[in-house]
Design a protein around this motif. Structure first.
Motif, PDB file in Angstrom:
ATOM      1  N   LEU A   1       6.926   6.170   0.395  1.00  0.00           N
ATOM      2  CA  LEU A   1       5.538   5.966  -0.039  1.00  0.00           C
ATOM      3  C   LEU A   1       5.350   4.645  -0.782  1.00  0.00           C
ATOM      4  N   LEU A   2       6.411   3.854  -0.906  1.00  0.00           N
ATOM      5  CA  LEU A   2       6.319   2.633  -1.712  1.00  0.00           C
ATOM      6  C   LEU A   2       5.264   1.661  -1.191  1.00  0.00           C
ATOM      7  N   GLY A   3       5.157   1.522   0.121  1.00  0.00           N
ATOM      8  CA  GLY A   3       4.170   0.605   0.686  1.00  0.00           C
ATOM      9  C   GLY A   3       2.751   1.023   0.347  1.00  0.00           C
ATOM     10  N   ALA A   4       2.469   2.309   0.501  1.00  0.00           N
ATOM     11  CA  ALA A   4       1.129   2.822   0.202  1.00  0.00           C
ATOM     12  C   ALA A   4       0.813   2.700  -1.286  1.00  0.00           C
ATOM     13  N   LEU A   5       1.793   3.037  -2.125  1.00  0.00           N
ATOM     14  CA  LEU A   5       1.566   2.958  -3.571  1.00  0.00           C
ATOM     15  C   LEU A   5       1.356   1.508  -4.011  1.00  0.00           C
ATOM     16  N   GLY A   6       2.097   0.589  -3.392  1.00  0.00           N
ATOM     17  CA  GLY A   6       1.888  -0.818  -3.704  1.00  0.00           C
ATOM     18  C   GLY A   6       0.495  -1.281  -3.315  1.00  0.00           C
ATOM     19  N   ASP A   7       0.024  -0.815  -2.182  1.00  0.00           N
ATOM     20  CA  ASP A   7      -1.328  -1.162  -1.749  1.00  0.00           C
ATOM     21  C   ASP A   7      -2.369  -0.603  -2.719  1.00  0.00           C
ATOM     22  N   ILE A   8      -2.167   0.630  -3.165  1.00  0.00           N
ATOM     23  CA  ILE A   8      -3.114   1.240  -4.105  1.00  0.00           C
ATOM     24  C   ILE A   8      -3.129   0.476  -5.423  1.00  0.00           C
ATOM     25  N   ARG A   9      -1.956   0.082  -5.901  1.00  0.00           N
ATOM     26  CA  ARG A   9      -1.907  -0.695  -7.155  1.00  0.00           C
ATOM     27  C   ARG A   9      -2.672  -2.009  -7.008  1.00  0.00           C
ATOM     28  N   ALA A  10      -2.504  -2.660  -5.864  1.00  0.00           N
ATOM     29  CA  ALA A  10      -3.218  -3.916  -5.628  1.00  0.00           C
ATOM     30  C   ALA A  10      -4.726  -3.675  -5.568  1.00  0.00           C
ATOM     31  N   GLN A  11      -5.129  -2.591  -4.945  1.00  0.00           N
ATOM     32  CA  GLN A  11      -6.553  -2.259  -4.874  1.00  0.00           C
ATOM     33  C   GLN A  11      -7.131  -2.041  -6.271  1.00  0.00           C
ATOM     34  N   LEU A  12      -6.427  -1.256  -7.082  1.00  0.00           N
ATOM     35  CA  LEU A  12      -6.905  -0.967  -8.438  1.00  0.00           C
ATOM     36  C   LEU A  12      -6.999  -2.243  -9.276  1.00  0.00           C
TER      37      LEU A  12
ATOM     38  N   ALA B   1      -3.711  12.381  -2.785  1.00  0.00           N
ATOM     39  CA  ALA B   1      -3.481  13.815  -2.626  1.00  0.00           C
ATOM     40  C   ALA B   1      -2.906  14.142  -1.246  1.00  0.00           C
ATOM     41  N   GLN B   2      -3.236  13.341  -0.241  1.00  0.00           N
ATOM     42  CA  GLN B   2      -2.774  13.587   1.125  1.00  0.00           C
ATOM     43  C   GLN B   2      -1.520  12.795   1.490  1.00  0.00           C
ATOM     44  N   LEU B   3      -1.135  11.859   0.638  1.00  0.00           N
ATOM     45  CA  LEU B   3      -0.122  10.878   0.996  1.00  0.00           C
ATOM     46  C   LEU B   3       1.243  11.496   1.312  1.00  0.00           C
ATOM     47  N   ALA B   4       1.718  12.371   0.460  1.00  0.00           N
ATOM     48  CA  ALA B   4       3.064  12.923   0.646  1.00  0.00           C
ATOM     49  C   ALA B   4       3.179  13.743   1.925  1.00  0.00           C
ATOM     50  N   ASP B   5       2.081  14.420   2.304  1.00  0.00           N
ATOM     51  CA  ASP B   5       2.115  15.282   3.485  1.00  0.00           C
ATOM     52  C   ASP B   5       1.932  14.496   4.783  1.00  0.00           C
ATOM     53  N   GLN B   6       1.251  13.338   4.704  1.00  0.00           N
ATOM     54  CA  GLN B   6       0.937  12.599   5.932  1.00  0.00           C
ATOM     55  C   GLN B   6       1.195  11.094   5.755  1.00  0.00           C
TER      56      GLN B   6
ATOM     57  N   GLY C   1       2.807   9.004   7.623  1.00  0.00           N
ATOM     58  CA  GLY C   1       2.651   8.244   8.860  1.00  0.00           C
ATOM     59  C   GLY C   1       1.196   7.912   9.142  1.00  0.00           C
ATOM     60  N   ARG C   2       0.322   8.893   8.944  1.00  0.00           N
ATOM     61  CA  ARG C   2      -1.105   8.656   9.183  1.00  0.00           C
ATOM     62  C   ARG C   2      -1.647   7.629   8.184  1.00  0.00           C
ATOM     63  N   ASP C   3      -1.165   7.707   6.943  1.00  0.00           N
ATOM     64  CA  ASP C   3      -1.606   6.732   5.942  1.00  0.00           C
ATOM     65  C   ASP C   3      -1.179   5.323   6.355  1.00  0.00           C
ATOM     66  N   ARG C   4       0.051   5.188   6.850  1.00  0.00           N
ATOM     67  CA  ARG C   4       0.551   3.876   7.267  1.00  0.00           C
ATOM     68  C   ARG C   4      -0.294   3.311   8.404  1.00  0.00           C
ATOM     69  N   GLN C   5      -0.690   4.168   9.335  1.00  0.00           N
ATOM     70  CA  GLN C   5      -1.523   3.735  10.453  1.00  0.00           C
ATOM     71  C   GLN C   5      -2.879   3.231   9.953  1.00  0.00           C
ATOM     72  N   ARG C   6      -3.478   3.964   9.043  1.00  0.00           N
ATOM     73  CA  ARG C   6      -4.783   3.564   8.505  1.00  0.00           C
ATOM     74  C   ARG C   6      -4.666   2.286   7.673  1.00  0.00           C
ATOM     75  N   LEU C   7      -3.568   2.175   6.927  1.00  0.00           N
ATOM     76  CA  LEU C   7      -3.364   0.972   6.133  1.00  0.00           C
ATOM     77  C   LEU C   7      -3.223  -0.260   7.030  1.00  0.00           C
ATOM     78  N   THR C   8      -2.565  -0.097   8.162  1.00  0.00           N
ATOM     79  CA  THR C   8      -2.422  -1.207   9.102  1.00  0.00           C
ATOM     80  C   THR C   8      -3.793  -1.675   9.603  1.00  0.00           C
ATOM     81  N   GLU C   9      -4.674  -0.715   9.896  1.00  0.00           N
ATOM     82  CA  GLU C   9      -6.033  -1.061  10.322  1.00  0.00           C
ATOM     83  C   GLU C   9      -6.753  -1.844   9.221  1.00  0.00           C
ATOM     84  N   TYR C  10      -6.617  -1.371   7.991  1.00  0.00           N
ATOM     85  CA  TYR C  10      -7.257  -2.065   6.873  1.00  0.00           C
ATOM     86  C   TYR C  10      -6.696  -3.468   6.705  1.00  0.00           C
ATOM     87  N   GLU C  11      -5.381  -3.603   6.810  1.00  0.00           N
ATOM     88  CA  GLU C  11      -4.735  -4.897   6.558  1.00  0.00           C
ATOM     89  C   GLU C  11      -5.189  -5.963   7.547  1.00  0.00           C
ATOM     90  N   ARG C  12      -5.529  -5.583   8.761  1.00  0.00           N
ATOM     91  CA  ARG C  12      -6.039  -6.564   9.717  1.00  0.00           C
ATOM     92  C   ARG C  12      -7.347  -7.179   9.211  1.00  0.00           C
TER      93      ARG C  12
END
Length: 269
Positions: free
Chosen positions: A150-161, A193-198, A200-211
């Motif tokens: 989850l490090l990639g997602a958490l890093g993205d969230i920290r940057a967003q905040l 809240a959904q990150l730990a369970d999904q 892979g789906r979070d990574r896919q959505r993050l990739t869309e955002y990053e573009r």
């Protein structure tokens, strides 16, 4: 001014010097207008007694607790920045370009600010307290996530905040956009809240955002937004936040239609 047979043009501006204002000649109309908007705001702030101490004395205990954990050096500095944001809002309502050029216009502006500042400052401070409490809850939830995946997602969230809440964010965001921050933070909480369970789906959505985020950066956009950013970049910057909501917490809804294509179209002007 005529110089050596040619004409040198300068544009007068009222300049914000903090404790005072001064007159200065700028090289372009845009620079003069930008400086004058800040100068007029400073004149208005100096012309109307500050209710900051009164507001601080009448905050609820919960609000005081929230403000104590802000990125500002003190609660007083935070509320003072909120007063600047209120001044901007009042000035924009009275003079959409933020500039007045005569005594009557300035006195009307001053009176409008005097009539509105206390109530609107209470409202802005209360909103900021809600934002800071939401931020605290998110930071606590992030500390409970300790998986390496989850490090990639958490890093993205920290940057967003960090791009939403930082020293000076109240005046730089402005009351109108500030009202959307609780929804942006609610979307972050839902994503967490959904990150730990999904993951892979979070990574896919993050990739869309990053573009889209990369296109924004390539166009010269920054987060936080630069004070002199053109309107297209300012619009795109907040479309990126709406895009996050649509990707990670769609049920919360967006303030306007948003997609990767719409963001690109906005960046093209």
């Amino acid at each position: 001014t005529r110089v050596a047979g040619g004409v040198v043009r300068g544009y007068p501006a009222v300049v914000d010097d903090g404790a005072s204002v001064s007159l200065r000649i700028e090289a372009t109309p845009d620079a003069a207008a930008r400086a004058t908007r800040a100068g007029i705001r400073r004149l208005v702030l100096h012309a109307v007694p500050s209710p900051v101490s009164y507001v601080l004395d009448h905050l609820t205990a919960n609000e005081k607790l929230a403000l104590a954990a802000s990125p500002y050096p003190s609660a007083k500095a935070l509320v003072e920045d909120a007063r600047v944001a209120v001044a901007d809002a009042v000035i924009t309502r009275a003079a959409p370009d933020g500039i007045v050029r005569d005594r009557a216009g300035f006195e009307s502006l001053r009176d409008a600010f005097s009539a509105a500042v206390t109530d609107e400052l209470f409202a802005a401070t209360s909103l900021v307290a809600r934002i800071l409490l939401s931020l605290r809850d998110i930071e606590r939830a992030m500390k409970r996530q300790n998986s390496l995946t989850l490090l990639g997602a958490l890093g993205d969230i920290r940057a967003q905040l960090a791009g939403l809440v930082y020293p000076g964010f109240i005046s730089r965001t402005g009351p109108a956009r500030l009202a959307h921050l609780p929804r942006y933070l609610a979307a972050v909480a839902e994503r967490l809240a959904q990150l730990a369970d999904q993951p892979g789906r979070d990574r896919q959505r993050l990739t869309e955002y990053e573009r889209s985020a990369a296109a924004y950066t390539d166009a010269g956009g920054t987060i936080p937004l630069a004070d002199d950013a053109p309107a297209s970049l300012a619009h795109a910057r907040w479309l990126l936040e709406e895009y996050r909501v649509s990707l990670f917490a769609q049920r919360l809804g967006t303030a306007e239609p948003v997609s990767a294509q719409r963001i690109l179209k906005t960046l093209r002007g």
